[in-house]
Scaffold this active site. Structure first.
Site, mmCIF file in Angstrom:
data_model
loop_
_atom_site.group_PDB
_atom_site.id
_atom_site.type_symbol
_atom_site.label_atom_id
_atom_site.label_comp_id
_atom_site.label_asym_id
_atom_site.label_seq_id
_atom_site.Cartn_x
_atom_site.Cartn_y
_atom_site.Cartn_z
ATOM 1 N N GLY A 140 0.761 -1.260 0.011
ATOM 2 C CA GLY A 140 -0.104 -0.045 -0.013
ATOM 3 C C GLY A 140 0.845 1.195 0.034
ATOM 4 N N LEU A 141 0.110 2.437 0.397
ATOM 5 C CA LEU A 141 1.061 3.593 0.175
ATOM 6 C C LEU A 141 2.240 3.380 1.242
ATOM 7 C CD1 LEU A 141 -1.586 6.470 0.682
ATOM 8 C CD2 LEU A 141 -0.336 5.819 -1.284
ATOM 9 N N ALA A 142 2.241 2.785 2.408
ATOM 10 C CA ALA A 142 3.457 2.978 3.200
ATOM 11 C C ALA A 142 4.174 1.866 2.704
ATOM 12 C CB ALA A 142 2.857 2.573 4.844
ATOM 13 N N HIS A 180 -16.871 5.322 10.302
ATOM 14 C CA HIS A 180 -16.942 6.551 9.116
ATOM 15 C C HIS A 180 -18.495 6.580 9.095
ATOM 16 C CE1 HIS A 180 -16.511 8.927 5.745
ATOM 17 N NE2 HIS A 180 -15.299 8.545 5.774
ATOM 18 N N ARG A 232 -15.310 12.757 12.190
ATOM 19 C CA ARG A 232 -15.915 11.457 11.893
ATOM 20 C C ARG A 232 -16.666 10.612 12.955
ATOM 21 N NH1 ARG A 232 -11.399 9.022 7.626
ATOM 22 N NH2 ARG A 232 -12.056 10.274 6.076
ATOM 23 N N GLU A 268 -1.236 2.236 8.346
ATOM 24 C CA GLU A 268 -2.262 1.952 9.350
ATOM 25 C C GLU A 268 -1.707 0.806 10.400
ATOM 26 O OE1 GLU A 268 -5.950 1.036 7.174
ATOM 27 O OE2 GLU A 268 -6.845 0.578 9.023
ATOM 28 N N ARG A 270 -9.064 9.450 13.979
ATOM 29 C CA ARG A 270 -8.221 9.984 12.519
ATOM 30 C C ARG A 270 -9.111 11.001 11.833
ATOM 31 N NH1 ARG A 270 -7.879 9.179 7.402
ATOM 32 N NH2 ARG A 270 -9.220 7.357 7.305
#
Lengths: 225, 246, 646
Positions: free
Chosen positions: C43-45, C267, C338, C433, C443
């Protein structure tokens, strides 16, 4: 650059350039053919044929023309074979996606046009070269191997040939309906404003040119004394 | 709703496959296509049969993992969606649904409906990037990008790499995928620098991997879940010609 | 095991990261080539870390369970990414982003980490632009911003509704470049199942090739987990179907502490549940709250009529609508964080004002925005989201208000890490995450992408060198050593055990049951009683699972049932830890809402004197109670206050 001609994109570009060149040729060819219709026992037509068969510039262009045909056909076949190889086992349910209809059958219409071309050459061009002989019989005796006028009239007054010719022109139209605008897409021309115009011109071309060719046998079948 | 499913089953990459027919009943019309398959798999597990293998992950139409050639159309009979976004209300009660894997030489079947799409990764590895290392980068606003170009780049970058373009193309051509990658980067000043090298290498890889050629049928554009346009393919052609002659 | 040492550098907050970087140990280029790093997750990380490490010259092996690294679930993030650029000249700064994030996290995050996050946020935007991420732009050619929940400035960068996709593809491109360069070795459809520890240090992993079923051993001088969150413990969540906690759970069982497991983000804007066959919940971007107004009917009889279908929402007069967020929180209105928005929706639905057939939905209405801005503008901003909604629900959101309801989305908790992102197992790092670090108890929107990329591009590539610099003399360890053999053996035994049960119920049926327990008892609202019950029920379910689960097929083939079984087995243990954590935390903060602890107005009531710490749970063995370690949070730069969005 050396890879260009073997790459998929290079092959497509060559095919489309050759194809567009052939489109130009078709217009010239049609122009001459339409001279058959002039009611002068083929006088103008003969002048044109004489020019086309003797002029040195035309002779040079003829080489390019053959080159165009060869490239278009050979590359077309190579591309098609590679495309078939790209999906060795097909689907059980045939494709239902929304596509331009004629694009799916380019090889099929192409093969028909090729057959037509072979017969057409045997009837005219190869006669001139002395490889084949003109059709026996017919109302107008053929005077020499350059007498395309009488050869044409003999053929077009034969109903079977005329129908074959008509059918081939329909397939030519199918081929061109996709080919013309597709060639521009392949050359990289795709513009929200201009592409619809190209498509429109392409559609007109694909209908008018084969229709022009097709009109001649219709004329000779039904209106020629 | 009740359905008859004809599903391609194949044990492994090397084994021979066949269609199997299954009946499934009491499916809600709000159910997604993959949820319908989940229920079929529950049935199969109940009978100790092997469930049907199919790729899926995010189930919201963005990861590009789900595939399936459903009744002659990749991602089923709707446009602008992936299979996970297809809902059973798009079918009629009692329909027979034929489900096949993507078929292309470059996408070998691994099992049942699962295919190997790593060919796409291989093409991307040839140059679908900007050669910048992490850090030492100018400010994000240092190079303005015209909104029109940036929007076009985004249109192309929306590609999810699902392979529907290849699956539906009669030539199994990857041209739409490659063109989306090439277009996206060629449209941005950051990507322009390596544009020539990129397009040359990516096209060469695409050819090498056995994808077919483009015959401008437009099937890819019609089936792309992200509605990527054929104009990208024209741009790919242009980029390639320019790279070849200069 | 190790003591809790957060290793926060000394000095003023704003200088900590600079000080760290200028004094840390580095590895010289020649030695980098001799060092192997394993990254799990793309993923992004994971992708950003692997590509950055590859660029530096380390040998990287990266793993993902999907068929391509580009599928990782970061791709699904819609809304945007925060950065303190202050391009809008609206008063943003690194400090303000830091402050908003700490406050948004309800004062349960570590100051130094969050400040560093805010500091590097600007570099992320620069990096992504350079990679060719097509962020939204204004007509002048400069980057555009929008606002997100919990902030009063516009600091969110976005690429239509596909920001996560575009950022992930940016990282994927960087990763591909390194794969091509040979510094990164890609292992797709390959899932980590066990951590290998040699002499107390993380030295490799055991994984399963998902296509062939083969068990593989991989060595690395260090191991980096970038495996995402564990929201799928609830079965229904906005996570991808394959998102799992197994890697995180296995390292927990090997000694890594698990931080704040009960901090789950619900969410507020998801498409409501519609049937028991449902496999996943779809998120509608938080950005919709920029222009959408959330309401329920003011009168119960209207709500009932709507549920029965005799009344249409569009027929309800303005004065009969209750815009409850605007009513309760006039300052932030529909853009409250949220957790606040989710709880408010639940409160209204529980009170009987909910809509939809189930009564578990509220309206998100764009009619006033369409009147104000025109349909075209709304279409430009949210067109693809509206289309997605229509495909799923079969209703046109331009004409009738959208229905939304909260759903499990993100887990703030995760593997405990210190300032260097290192876990309590030396040589094991956790990023994105998967770790617990930056978001406290809640978050803020557009912060997950920021954290994933901050960790991967700009933090880990530094901090890991501080660790590896001591390892330059460690030769590559053979994977035939006992530690590897043992790890492989335990994996094979686990698989064998699952396969041989041959019980009556499918893996999914257990997962659904677990999800129901979690949602009902450790979900949006928790009580002492519900958490206690959850623990007993999960234990019972787990025992039943190991007696009665049915896993079809064989281990030596592509076998999704086995994959799921391995994951659910871990969820069944993690769920219990979450309940335990929720039970012990006798306060309400952020996403953790204990009904016993609320203000008179129904807001979360923190207990800073007793619970201003990170709960770092330590594994003590099967069926043993885990040990609670506390990392006390000290706020030196921020005045801790009750969050106020009114």
């Amino acid at each position: 650059m050396s890879n260009f001609f073997t790459s998929s994109l290079g092959k497509k570009l060559i095919m489309s350039l050759a194809g567009l060149f052939l489109c130009v040729f078709l217009v010239v060819h049609l122009g001459i053919n339409l001279l058959l219709l002039s009611n002068d026992k083929g006088e103008v037509f003969r002048v044109a044929v004489h020019f086309m068969t003797t002029n040195i510039l035309i002779k040079i262009m003829e080489i390019f023309l053959f080159g165009g045909f060869l490239l278009h056909i050979i590359y077309g076949v190579i591309v098609q074979i590679r495309n078939w190889m790209a999906r060795p086992s097909g689907y059980a349910v045939s494709n239902n996606s929304q596509t331009s209809f004629f694009s799916k059958y380019m090889i099929h219409t192409g093969v028909i046009i090729f057959i037509f071309l072979a017969i057409h050459m045997a009837n005219f061009y190869f006669v001139k070269l002395g490889i084949t002989t003109p059709l026996e019989g017919g109302s107008n005796p053929v005077q020499d191997t350059h007498d395309f006028y009488n050869m044409a009239i003999n053929l077009f007054t034969t109903p079977a040939y005329s129908i074959f010719y008509l059918v081939c022109m329909i397939f030519l139209s199918f081929h061109l309906l996709h080919a013309f605008q597709s060639a521009f897409q392949t050359m990289g021309v795709n513009h929200p404003k201009y592409s619809p115009i190209i498509k429109w011109i392409g559609n007109i071309y694909a209908i008018v040119v084969p229709a022009g060719f097709a009109f001649i046998p219709v004329y000779f079948l039904f209106f020629y004394n | 709703m009740n359905f008859t499913l004809k599903i391609w089953r194949q044990e492994s990459a090397s084994s021979k496959g066949r269609f199997e027919t299954y009946k499934i009943s009491n499916i809600s019309d709000e159910c997604s296509f993959l949820e319908m398959l989940d229920q079929l798999n529950e049935q199969l597990v109940d009978k100790f049969d092997k469930p049907v293998c199919f790729d899926h992950d995010c189930r919201e139409g963005i990861c590009g993992m789900c595939s399936l050639y459903i009744n002659g159309r990749p991602h089923g009979n709707d446009s602008g969606i992936t299979t996970c976004q297809l809902h059973m209300r798009r079918f009629k009660d009692g329909d027979t649904i034929v489900i096949e894997p993507w078929r292309a030489k470059a996408f070998p079947i691994l099992k049942d409906l699962v295919v190997d799409r790593s060919a796409f990764d291989k093409i991307a590895q040839e140059g679908a990037y900007v050669s910048v290392n992490t850090g030492g980068i100018p400010d994000g606003n240092a190079i303005p990008v015209p909104k029109v170009k940036s929007d076009l780049a985004m249109d192309a970058a929306a590609c999810i790499g699902c392979g529907a373009c290849v699956a539906t193309c009669k030539n199994a051509s990857a041209m739409l995928f490659v063109s989306a990658n090439v277009s996206h980067l060629a449209l941005l000043p950051q990507g322009k620098i390596e544009a020539k090298e990129r397009v040359t290498k990516m096209v060469a890889k695409m050819d090498e991997l056995g994808f077919g050629n483009c015959t401008n049928t437009g099937a890819c554009e019609a089936e792309c879940p992200k509605e990527i346009k054929l104009s990208n393919i024209a741009r790919l052609f242009r980029e390639y010609y320019v790279a070849s002659i200069s | 095991m190790s003591e809790i040492k957060s290793k926060i550098p000394q000095g003023p907050l704003a200088d900590k990261w600079t000080t760290y970087k200028s004094t840390q140990n580095l590895v010289n280029p020649a030695n980098k080539r001799k060092l192997d790093v394993i990254v799990v997750g793309t993923g992004l990380a994971g992708a950003s870390a692997a590509s950055s490490l590859g660029e530096l010259g380390f040998n990287v092996k990266i793993f993902c369970y999907q068929d391509s690294p580009r599928r990782a679930h970061s791709i699904a993030a819609q809304g945007g990414i925060n950065a303190a650029k202050n391009y809008q000249n609206d008063g943003d700064s690194v400090y303000r982003l830091f402050y908003d994030t700490i406050k948004g996290g309800d004062y349960r995050a570590r100051e130094a980490n969050v400040y560093r996050l805010a500091e590097v946020s600007n570099s992320i935007i620069d990096q992504c632009v350079a990679q060719g991420v097509p962020f939204a732009r204004e007509y002048g050619g400069l980057l555009d911003n929008r606002s997100f929940g919990g902030a009063q400035v516009s600091r969110t960068f976005y690429a239509r509704g596909q920001t996560g996709q575009q950022l992930l593809l940016g990282a994927y491109r960087a990763l591909n470049r390194q794969i091509k360069a040979g510094t990164v070795e890609m292992h797709n459809r390959d899932e980590m199942l066990e951590l290998v520890i040699v002499d107390g240090k993380a030295r490799g992993i055991v994984s399963r090739n998902l296509v062939t079923g083969q068990i593989e051993r991989h060595f690395g001088h260090a191991v980096v987990l970038a495996t995402g969150g564990y929201g799928n413990v609830f079965f229904l969540s906005t996570n991808a179907m394959g998102s799992n906690a197994s890697a995180a759970w296995q390292v927990y069982k090997k000694g890594a502490f698990f931080g704040n497991p009960c901090f789950t983000q619900i969410h507020p804007t998801c498409i409501p549940v519609h049937g028991d066959y449902q496999s996943k919940l779809t998120l509608m971007s938080e950005s919709l709250r920029n222009d959408g107004r959330i309401w329920v009917p003011k009168k119960k009889e209207d709500a009932e009529a709507i549920r029965k279908g005799t009344l249409k929402p569009t027929q309800l007069k303005e004065e009969d609508r209750d815009y409850y967020l605007e009513r309760r929180y006039p300052a932030f209105g529909n853009l409250v964080p949220r957790d606040v928005a989710s709880r408010a929706a639940k409160e209204r639905c529980d009170a009987g004002f909910g809509v939809g057939t189930t009564g578990l939905a509220v309206y998100l209405d764009f009619s006033s925005a369409i009147n104000r801005l025109g349909k075209k503008v709304i279409e430009e901003r949210y067109g693809n989201l509206f289309q997605m909604y229509e495909k799923i629900v079969d209703e046109n959101p331009y004409e009738t208000p959208m229905m939304i309801y909260p759903a499990v989305h993100y887990t703030m908790g995760g593997i405990w890490v210190d300032y260097e992102l290192q876990t309590t197992i030396p040589g094991l790092f956790a990023i994105g995450e998967a770790n617990f670090s930056d978001h406290g108890a809640n978050r803020l929107g557009a912060s997950a992408l920021m954290q994933g990329l901050a960790d991967g591009y700009f933090v880990l590539p530094y901090t890991i060198q501080n660790y590896l610099s001591a390892d330059i003399r460690t030769p590559r360890i053979s994977t035939d050593t006992p530690a590897f053999q043992e790890a492989e053996k335990s994996v094979k035994e686990r698989i064998q055990r699952l396969m041989s049960i041959r019980g009556k119920h499918s893996v999914d049926s257990f997962h659904k049951k677990l999800g129901k327990i979690m949602w009902d008892k450790v979900g949006m609202a928790r009580t002492k009683q519900s958490c206690t019950e959850a623990i007993t029920e999960i234990q019972a379910l787990r025992a039943e699972f190991w007696k009665d689960v049915r896993v079809t097929g064989t281990p030596d083939e592509l076998n999704p049932e086995l994959e799921k079984a391995l994951r659910v087995a871990d969820f069944l243990e993690l769920g219990e830890l979450m309940a335990r954590d929720a039970l012990h935390r006798e306060e309400s903060c952020g996403g953790h809402f204990r009904e016993e602890y609320q203000t008179e107005e129904g807001e979360a009531k923190r207990d800073d004197s007793d619970f201003m710490y990170v709960a770092a749970w330590e594994y003590k063995g099967e069926n043993e109670e885990p040990k609670l370690n506390k990392e006390v949070l000290e706020y030196e730069n921020i005045k801790v206050a009750q969050r106020n969005y009114k």
